[in-house]
Design an enzyme around this catalytic site. Structure first.
Site, PDB file in Angstrom:
ATOM      1  N   GLU A  86       1.609   7.036 -13.557  1.00  0.00           N
ATOM      2  CA  GLU A  86       0.439   6.413 -13.127  1.00  0.00           C
ATOM      3  C   GLU A  86       0.140   6.890 -11.519  1.00  0.00           C
ATOM      4  O   GLU A  86       0.275   6.400 -10.711  1.00  0.00           O
ATOM      5  CB  GLU A  86       0.111   4.840 -13.082  1.00  0.00           C
ATOM      6  CG  GLU A  86      -1.249   4.522 -12.805  1.00  0.00           C
ATOM      7  CD  GLU A  86      -1.430   3.915 -11.430  1.00  0.00           C
ATOM      8  OE1 GLU A  86      -2.701   3.567 -11.064  1.00  0.00           O
ATOM      9  OE2 GLU A  86      -0.596   4.045 -10.565  1.00  0.00           O
ATOM     10  N   ASP A 132       3.951   2.484 -11.812  1.00  0.00           N
ATOM     11  CA  ASP A 132       2.658   2.235 -11.061  1.00  0.00           C
ATOM     12  C   ASP A 132       3.039   2.904  -9.615  1.00  0.00           C
ATOM     13  O   ASP A 132       3.770   2.850  -8.977  1.00  0.00           O
ATOM     14  CB  ASP A 132       2.505   0.788 -10.617  1.00  0.00           C
ATOM     15  CG  ASP A 132       1.382   0.401  -9.808  1.00  0.00           C
ATOM     16  OD1 ASP A 132      -0.014   0.780 -10.720  1.00  0.00           O
ATOM     17  OD2 ASP A 132       1.123   0.081  -8.544  1.00  0.00           O
TER      18      ASP A 132
END
Length: 689
Positions: free
Chosen positions: A435, A406
């Protein structure tokens, strides 16, 4: 410089002049080699069986003919593959071809430039003999060339060379017959097997890192375990969370859709301080579960499991069940903490303290994440880095081989380079997905640093021009270091195209993602056409990040309200057609309509069969609301058609892998696509046996 590979097979080895050790050029200049990442500072990336486009600009003085080869070498320096590169672009001295690494490992490749003895003689002989110039001299030189070649070529080739030399030297025979002996099928086959080379010059080696297949070919499916099997008691106005046991019941359906990877958002304890409520409200009710990305509570942090989901034994059983179904589990690695994370007390130096004494929470203006504290790597980089490594190794020990990271762009790139190197040194099978929806230099730097794949801008590329430009970038420019994963939606992203495109819009985006990239993914609910956004936001209303969201997939499919059969078909097409498993082989074609996009993918030598080819042509109507008509003009060279593939008039058959229809196509083809019937053709070019 000369490498340790096998010595040149024929002719003289290129040597530099006396005192020429510091000269930059070899005897035959070799420049602009590709793929080379940052001058060789980082390896280019590949997966087993993928075709890597290699090339170089190679030239020499005078008019003698050149040959150029690319050689793939194992980590031990053993030759694995050798291909002759072909000239591209008239007068540019550019040569290109494909290498195909067979298995996982560290490789290098070199480019060889060499004088083509046969090519030079044959060209000169053709030209001069046709003009009546130096006829006997050219035939004699051919005879000498083949006589010399036969001395070091035993067996069949030597016999062919000796026979040709004898005929070339026979002055009693007609000139045409003598010249024909030097260009016979046997001679051409021998030259093709092993060219007659002179002045062989070898480039320096450049690295290729070949990682396992799921690093570069996979279909991803994301779901929240807590929603799978979650139940609501209206009388008590209380939710009961799903668990790993109930979530495992969803796995067979995901496997049936032919996905490869199941991605789970964070499964750790969730903080209560500043916990967000439904639709990102600032105040949560007593039963609201909070965002999984607000990691950490009294029950533990990144090395713990949320007690509502189960235990480590339950997680291990969940992973085992996925593996039984040929699925792998990808786990979210989010390096951030809720205010309740144990780190906040034990390691406050791992966060940013503001002048008022408070710890800074996460922001991406205008978005605010009061329930999340970002990590600060500058105060104790060694301590924090080793803690993250410990956590990653812990989850690897529980069967996790893939991590979806993330927001990696909010952490130092050097940290990721170190972490991925340390993990892959012990566990080369582990894959990291970035990401990173951010600026291109950062996204590309993360790829260079070791991330095996990345989220992309595909999510927001909708027009024909945008898609053509982006497909070209990811397949031709950044492919050596940046593997694009074309997710069609995420819990954070519900684009306007999906909000207003209707079911056809969902089909269009799925076709584009699944056919253009070897990596693609969907977030649960896509197959149900979930398209209603929270007002003022580009994300779903009643967002699953902040609440339970069980879905009745079976009922939707039974009632014909599900895209699952379509997604299944796309994934099976991907598995059945090797051309779709490569990234660099995408070719754009012309269409006369501004909303009709056309591209193809082609692969030679399928399954090791030198005669087998796989070609897919994709035609997509990008307008989800209306039918479009177009003339599609194909670049036939990109389709690698053989005469036996075509009808007498040069046309050929294509089979639509979605509808089952077949048509005769040629260079120019009329297409009409109604998105309310079928927005795309996925065409298989039928090759005749």
């Amino acid at each position: 410089m000369t490498t340790s590979i096998e010595p040149p097979r024929k002719g003289r080895t290129a040597r530099k002049p006396i005192d020429g050790k510091d000269l930059r050029f070899g005897r035959i200049p070799i420049t602009n080699i590709a793929p080379v990442v940052d001058g060789g500072a980082f390896p280019s990336k590949a997966i087993p069986g993928s075709d890597i486009t290699v090339g170089a600009t190679v030239f020499r003085e005078g008019h003698d003919q050149l040959g150029v080869s690319a050689v793939l070498l194992s980590g031990a320096g053993v030759e694995v593959q050798r291909v002759r590169l072909k000239p591209v672009g008239l007068g540019l001295d550019r040569y290109e071809g494909q290498l195909r690494p067979p298995s996982v490992g560290n490789y290098t490749f070199v480019i060889e430039g060499w004088g083509d003895l046969y090519g030079t003689w044959h060209h000169n002989a053709e030209v001069k003999i046709a003009a009546g110039v130096d006829v006997e001299l050219m035939l004699a030189e051919g005879a000498a060339l083949f006589t010399n070649a036969a001395k070091s070529r035993p067996g069949q080739d030597a016999e062919a060379f000796i026979a040709a030399a004898s005929i070339l030297a026979d002055t009693e025979l007609p000139v045409g017959e003598r010249l024909a002996a030097g260009e016979s099928a046997d001679i051409l086959a021998a030259i093709d097997r092993e060219p007659l080379r002179d002045l062989v010059t070898v480039s320096q080696p450049y690295r290729i890192l070949v990682e396992r297949e799921l690093a570069g070919r996979a279909a991803w499916y994301e779901f929240f375990p807590r929603s799978e099997g979650a139940t609501y008691d209206p009388a008590a106005a209380q939710w009961t969370s799903g668990t790993f046991v109930t979530a495992a019941e969803r796995l067979p359906a995901v496997a049936d859709m032919a996905f490869d990877v199941v991605y789970l958002p964070p499964i750790h304890p969730i903080g209560r301080t500043h916990r967000k409520g439904p639709n990102n409200t600032l105040i949560a009710g007593p039963g609201d579960p909070g965002s999984p990305w607000a990691i950490g509570a009294a029950e533990g942090g990144h090395d713990a499991i949320h007690p509502d989901l189960g235990t480590f034994d339950d997680f291990d059983a969940f992973v085992a069940r996925a593996n039984e179904l040929n699925l792998e589990i990808a786990l979210d690695l989010a390096l951030q903490a809720s205010p309740d994370h144990p780190w906040v007390t034990s390691h406050p130096e791992w966060f940013t303290t503001r002048v008022d004494g408070s710890i800074a929470y996460a922001e991406n203006p205008p978005k605010k994440y009061q329930d999340i504290y970002p990590i600060n790597f500058d105060n104790d980089p060694d301590g924090l880095s080793n803690e993250v490594l410990r956590i990653v190794l812990l989850w690897i020990s529980h069967g996790v081989k893939i991590f979806r990271v993330d927001n990696p762009h909010t952490k130092p790139v050097v940290f990721w380079e170190w972490l991925i190197r340390e993990v892959n040194r012990k566990h080369p099978e582990v894959v990291f997905l970035a990401e990173a929806f951010t600026r291109p230099p950062m996204m590309h730097a993360l790829g260079r640093a070791g991330f095996q794949q990345s989220y992309t801008y595909f999510t927001w590329r909708n027009t024909k021009t945008e898609l053509e430009e982006y497909f070209t970038e990811v397949s031709k420019v950044s492919a050596p270091y940046f593997r694009p994963n074309f997710f069609v939606n995420t819990p954070d992203i519900l684009t306007e195209f999906l909000q207003y495109g209707g079911p056809a819009g969902f089909k269009i985006r799925a076709v584009l993602a699944a056919m253009a990239s070897p990596l693609w993914g969907v977030y649960s609910g896509y197959e149900l056409y979930e398209h209603v956004a929270r007002p003022g936001a580009e994300e779903s209303i009643d967002n699953e990040k902040f609440e339970y969201r069980p879905r009745d997939f079976k009922r939707a499919e039974a009632e014909g309200r599900s895209l699952a059969p379509y997604l299944t078909r796309l994934n099976h097409i991907r598995r059945d057609h090797p051309a779709l498993g490569d990234l660099e082989n995408l070719t754009l074609h012309h269409s006369s309509d501004s909303e009709t996009l056309v591209f193809s993918k082609h692969k030679d030598n399928v399954g090791g069969d030198s005669s087998a080819k796989d070609t897919i042509i994709v035609v997509v109507n990008l307008d989800p609301h209306g039918a479009r008509e177009s003339t599609v003009s194909l670049n036939l060279d990109a389709l690698a058609l053989d005469p036996e593939d075509c009808n007498e008039d040069g046309t050929f058959w294509v089979d639509d892998l979605i509808t089952g229809q077949s048509w005769v196509w040629g260079t120019h083809n009329y297409v009409r696509l109604d998105p309310h019937v079928e927005p795309a053709h996925i065409l298989y070019l039928r090759r005749k046996p």
